[in-house]
Motif scaffolding. Structure first.
Motif, mmCIF file in Angstrom:
data_model
loop_
_atom_site.group_PDB
_atom_site.id
_atom_site.type_symbol
_atom_site.label_atom_id
_atom_site.label_comp_id
_atom_site.label_asym_id
_atom_site.label_seq_id
_atom_site.Cartn_x
_atom_site.Cartn_y
_atom_site.Cartn_z
ATOM 1 N N THR A 1 -6.308 37.741 -18.465
ATOM 2 C CA THR A 1 -6.680 37.630 -17.044
ATOM 3 C C THR A 1 -7.178 38.974 -16.535
ATOM 4 O O THR A 1 -6.868 40.020 -17.119
ATOM 5 N N ALA B 1 -3.688 34.137 -7.861
ATOM 6 C CA ALA B 1 -4.081 33.107 -8.834
ATOM 7 C C ALA B 1 -3.416 33.349 -10.196
ATOM 8 O O ALA B 1 -2.958 32.414 -10.869
ATOM 9 N N ALA B 2 -3.329 34.614 -10.575
ATOM 10 C CA ALA B 2 -2.696 34.943 -11.866
ATOM 11 C C ALA B 2 -1.213 34.604 -11.836
ATOM 12 O O ALA B 2 -0.650 34.129 -12.838
ATOM 13 N N ARG C 1 -0.706 30.881 -12.464
ATOM 14 C CA ARG C 1 -0.861 30.506 -13.880
ATOM 15 C C ARG C 1 0.356 30.968 -14.698
ATOM 16 O O ARG C 1 0.808 30.287 -15.631
ATOM 17 N N GLU D 1 3.255 28.610 -14.310
ATOM 18 C CA GLU D 1 3.034 27.395 -15.084
ATOM 19 C C GLU D 1 3.374 27.626 -16.562
ATOM 20 O O GLU D 1 3.989 26.788 -17.225
ATOM 21 N N PHE D 2 2.970 28.829 -17.113
ATOM 22 C CA PHE D 2 3.245 29.150 -18.525
ATOM 23 C C PHE D 2 4.753 29.264 -18.789
ATOM 24 O O PHE D 2 5.272 28.727 -19.771
ATOM 25 N N HIS E 1 4.061 37.299 -18.814
ATOM 26 C CA HIS E 1 3.888 36.414 -17.651
ATOM 27 C C HIS E 1 5.017 36.577 -16.639
ATOM 28 O O HIS E 1 4.788 36.549 -15.413
#
Length: 992
Positions: free
Chosen positions: A408, A418-419, A422, A425-426, A680
């Motif tokens: 990213t 936005a990152a 994501r 979600e990961f 993440h």
């Protein structure tokens, strides 16, 4: 009137009286065991008897007594034999003295073995004697005595004595001196009037003189003629009768003997020359090898004297301490100078710092006096913002590093939000993904475990079978060892049946069939039936971890058998063992043996049948298959099984490596997944403000713009601000220099302390070694170590001293090992040369160790000192002087010998004209016929050529060629006994 002398005088009147044989004695001769005497009548004595009663033995005893050793024994004794007179192929002294009765052939070796009456396993002796009496009743006894030691195999091993005595001598009295082996002194002590002779020439001359044998000194010829008459050889032709009874040895023999005797001097000279050249060739490397040995030994000894291999105080340790002591002194001097320089630099930096601080404070006071309080506040705010910007930048760098695995790009707050979405979600799906990968990894491990266990088992089996001549598995062998130890029986006397049989060559395809067919018997442990009861009692208390079936067996010598090759038993070979008879019977038993068939279609039929794959059937019952982990057990050798294990291990290892690589890859994927999850999670846990470098920089820009607007309104403040900035920069540099000198002072102080501590330790060890005076180091050795230490290292650098000493010790150790190896190789080569020399030219006064080097070197020096060239020239000169002239008489001897034959032939023919022959009363006549055989013609041609000419003008090669040609020719005219089987020689070449 009588021809007897009026009086007798020893040595003067012997030839005037008639001597006759009175009695003959034998002790241990042929079939005559012990002492025997034969008395002869005064007129004549006739000896008669059936075959084998000893007539020939008696006559041969007389020949052995009176004749030379090359005289053949009686013809009746040797008609069935062949070979030279008295050789191993004919009757000889050894067979007579031991009383040979027969020969038998040994079953194992096929060699002939004599059956004898005496002396087979002990020493024996024998003797023969003849007592003569003359017309005056004087007696004269001639005797030969023999001592045959135990183990004698040839006549050279026998002690023989020849003697004469005036009067009679009873041979039984010789038993008193047999322990002395008929030593000459012992004989003289026992019989003071006995004359003992060392040679047949002296012995025979006494016989000729005392007994009046032969006229004009021809006693030898008379005896030889008598021997030919008495030999009893069948005469088939008149020609043979004439040659054997009339002709004497041709003059060519004497001429040939003379030429051979003279030529032997040349041969000895040539042999000596060749021998010296061969010695020089063998010994030529001695000086070089000895120099290598001495040099390498000296180098290795020098290193050994240094003591690099030893612990404790050694010359090497002393050199190390002395060298380090010098380096420490130099390092201390250098450290002292650097501390002085650093102290001066520190004082200068400290003074400059004090001055600059005062000037900066003065400028700041001036700025406050000119309205600089607001400016100072702005500057403080700028400093805070700058520090904040630096913290944010550092945090952003850490953030970017932590999320580098996340694919990213974040350049704004919107990108960051936005990152984070994501990332959340990961993380939510991470648990399921990790569990899936971990299950795959565990599955790979479960697959690999039995393979690794199999590899371990195979390695253990390989180690057990290596060096063993058996395929019996370890658990059975261990059980056997327990039984053997308890019963007190060697383990090799308790074989399994499988160890006593193997698949015959070319029948390997039937191995599996043999394994399944004989499975009920191959694991049976065999024991001598005489030990069965004791074994059972001994093992009863044992707790054997595997059940062992054993059977008592009657022992028999091994016999080779050839079972029916159509059956399993016929495809086996049996080990040479006292148990093999039982094994052969058992495997051929109908209840165990099976007929080998080509395929399953032939399994139907009577009796047990088996295919190559191991399917077996007996009537309606059958079996097939191979039990899990079942291995071949039949065989003398483990080689085939070891090869199978090696191949199986290679395949399993390849499979295990592949699984391990897959499991490792799966573990890597799990670790990568976890690192990605951490990245993440860090993205989720981070606030945008903490990493917004652009926003922090924008706030600094706004504050700097406000400061610039303030400065733009006052030139005095700007000037003071600029001067403060310059002096602050100079102050910062000065403070850095001060701090550097402070750190340097600390480092130099620590270095000085370390140097002093090391100096104290080195000095203590040096003082102790020097006080003990047990270790010395010469200037030469010290210089040698200095030079070695300086190779590839800075010898003045204290920091690299320890590493340099370690490398020096390793290098010296390796050099010592290499020097020892060089010395060992040189020594082994020298000893090999010594052994080669001794094998070719034995010298009991010189050994084959290094201590004998000087002796061999003296030999080499002697060879070089005398000069091989000079030896060759001397030999060439002697060959030139000889020049074949000794062969000239041989040429004339041929003509002379033929003339002598013709002269003797005339009176014989004259006598034959008076003697009627045959039914027609014809007359015989002997005619001389000259033969012109090719070999004789070639011989005379070569003789004529070699008896002329000189070698003076020949080159070395030509001289060598001529000598070789002469040597071959001389071998043709040597007596056969001198040729050692080199050729027929004298018989065909010199006889006219």
């Amino acid at each position: 009137m009588t021809d007897s002398p009026l009086f007798h005088m020893d040595g003067a009147t012997e030839g005037t009286t008639q001597w006759r044989a009175e009695s003959f004695q034998m002790v241990n001769w042929g079939g005559f065991q012990g002492h025997h005497t034969i008395d002869f009548a005064a007129s004549a004595t006739l000896v008669s008897g059936a075959s084998g009663t000893g007539k020939s033995s008696l006559l041969d005893a007389y020949l052995a007594l009176m004749m030379p050793s090359d005289t053949p024994f009686n013809g009746a004794s040797n008609d069935a034999g062949s070979g030279r007179a008295r050789s191993v192929d004919q009757r000889n002294l050894m067979t007579y003295l031991r009383g040979k009765t027969d020969s038998t052939r040994e079953a194992d070796t096929g060699q002939m073995h004599d059956q004898v009456l005496r002396g087979a396993d002990e020493a024996t002796w024998g003797a023969v004697a003849m007592t003569f009496i003359d017309d005056n009743k004087r007696r004269f006894t001639v005797l030969r005595a023999y001592f045959v030691p135990r183990g004698a195999t040839k006549f050279a091993d026998v002690t023989m004595k020849m003697a004469t005595r005036d009067g009679r001598l009873d041979l039984r009295d010789l038993a008193d001196v047999t322990e002395a082996r008929f030593d000459k002194r012992a004989l003289k002590n026992r019989f003071s009037d006995l004359d003992v002779f060392d040679t047949y020439a002296a012995f025979s001359q006494t016989l000729y003189t005392r007994l009046g044998i032969g006229a004009n000194g021809e006693g030898g010829k008379a005896l030889r003629l008598l021997a030919r008459i008495q030999a009893g050889q069948q005469v088939k032709t008149v020609d043979g009768l004439y040659k054997s009874m009339v002709l004497e040895e041709p003059a060519t023999y004497a001429a040939a003997d003379k030429a051979v005797d003279h030529f032997e001097d040349l041969e000895r000279s040539y042999g000596a020359m060749v021998t010296e050249a061969q010695k020089a060739k063998v010994l030529e490397r001695l000086p070089e090898l000895h120099r290598d040995y001495e040099s390498a030994t000296e180098k290795a000894d020098l290193i050994d004297r240094f003591g690099v291999h030893r612990e404790g105080d050694t010359p090497f340790v002393l050199w190390q301490l002395l060298t380090e002591h010098g380096l420490l002194d130099a390092a201390a001097d250098t450290n002292r100078a650097r501390r002085r320089e650093n102290q001066a630099a520190f004082s200068a930096a400290r003074d400059a710092e004090t001055e600059l601080k005062g000037r900066v404070a003065d400028l700041q006071h001036q700025q406050r006096d000119n309205g600089g309080d607001v400016l100072a506040g702005l500057q403080n705010e700028l400093d805070v913002l700058t520090a904040r910007r630096d913290d944010v930048a550092a945090e952003r760098a850490r953030f970017d590093d932590r999320i580098s695995l996340v694919d990213t790009t974040i350049d704004s707050a919107d990108d960051f939000v936005a990152a984070q979405l994501r990332a959340e979600e990961f993380v939510a799906g991470f648990g399921a993904t990790e569990q899936e990968l971990d299950l795959e990894r565990v599955g790979l491990q479960r697959t690999a475990y039995p393979i690794e266990e199999k590899i371990r088992t195979l390695k253990q089996e390989h180690g057990f079978l290596t060096g063993r001549a058996s395929l019996v598995p370890q658990h059975l062998h261990n059980a056997r060892l327990m039984i053997a130890e308890a019963a007190g029986i060697p383990a090799d006397e308790l074989p399994f049946v499988a160890e006593l049989i193997d698949i015959a060559p070319g029948e390997d395809a039937w191995r599996q069939a043999a394994e399944v067919t004989l499975s009920s018997v191959v694991r049976v442990l065999l024991v001598d039936e005489t030990r069965l009861r004791a074994l059972g009692e001994a093992i009863d208390p044992l707790h054997i971890p595997v059940r062992i079936h054993f059977e008592g067996v009657a022992l028999h010598p091994h016999q080779e058998v050839r079972p029916d090759p159509r059956y399993v038993s016929g495809k086996l070979v049996f080990k040479d063992s006292p148990f093999s008879r039982w094994v052969q019977d058992r495997v051929q038993a109908p209840a165990i043996d099976a007929l080998c068939v080509a395929g399953p279609a032939e399994l139907a039929g009577d009796g047990s049948r088996v295919t190559q794959s191991g399917q077996i059937r007996n009537g309606k019952r059958g079996a097939h298959g191979w039990n899990k982990d079942q291995r071949s057990i039949i065989g003398f050798s483990s080689g085939v099984r070891l090869s199978e294990i090696t191949d199986e291990l290679a395949a399993l290892k390849e499979r295990a490596d592949d699984l391990a690589q897959q499991a490792s890859g799966m573990a890597g994927r799990i670790m990568a997944l976890r690192r990605l999850k951490d990245a993440h999670q860090h993205l989720i846990d981070t606030a945008w403000a903490a990493i917004d470098v652009a926003g922090a920089q924008a706030r600094i820009g706004a504050k700097e713009a406000e400061r610039e607007r303030l400065l733009a309104g006052s030139d005095v403040l700007r000037g003071l601000q600029d001067e403060e900035a310059r002096l602050s920069s100079e102050l910062e540099d000065t403070q850095k220099r001060k701090h550097q000198t402070e750190r340097a002072a600390a480092e130099l102080g620590d270095e000085h302390a370390a140097i002093v501590d090391r100096q104290d330790l080195v000095n203590v060890r040096l003082e102790r070694i020097q006080a003990d005076e047990t270790v010395t180091l010469t200037d030469e050795h010290s210089a040698h170590l200095d030079a070695q230490f300086a190779f590839g290292v800075d010898s003045a650098d204290l920091a690299s001293f320890a590493g340099g000493v370690k490398r020096l010790r390793e290098r010296l150790t390796e050099q010592s090992s290499q020097d020892r190896e060089t010395a060992r190789n040189a020594r082994d080569t020298l000893i090999g040369i010594f052994e080669t020399f001794q094998s070719r030219w034995p010298d009991p006064n010189i050994g084959v160790g290094m201590e004998s080097y000087s002796s061999y070197n003296d030999i080499l020096d002697a060879v070089y000192t005398l000069g091989l060239y000079e030896r060759r020239q001397e030999w060439k000169r002697r060959l030139s002087a000889w020049s074949g002239q000794d062969l000239v008489p041989l040429v004339g001897a041929f003509t002379t010998s033929i003339e002598e034959i013709e002269d003797r032939l005339r009176p014989i023919n004259e006598i034959l004209t008076t003697l009627p022959f045959g039914a027609g009363r014809d007359r015989l006549q002997i005619s001389l016929r000259r033969l012109h055989r090719d070999d004789a013609t070639a011989f005379r041609k070569e003789l004529k050529l070699l008896s002329s000419g000189s070698t003076e003008e020949f080159t070395d090669e030509q001289t060598e060629s001529r000598f070789t040609r002469l040597q071959a020719f001389m071998n043709l005219i040597r007596r056969p006994d001198d040729l050692d089987g080199a050729g027929a020689g004298r018989a065909g070449a010199v006889r006219p």
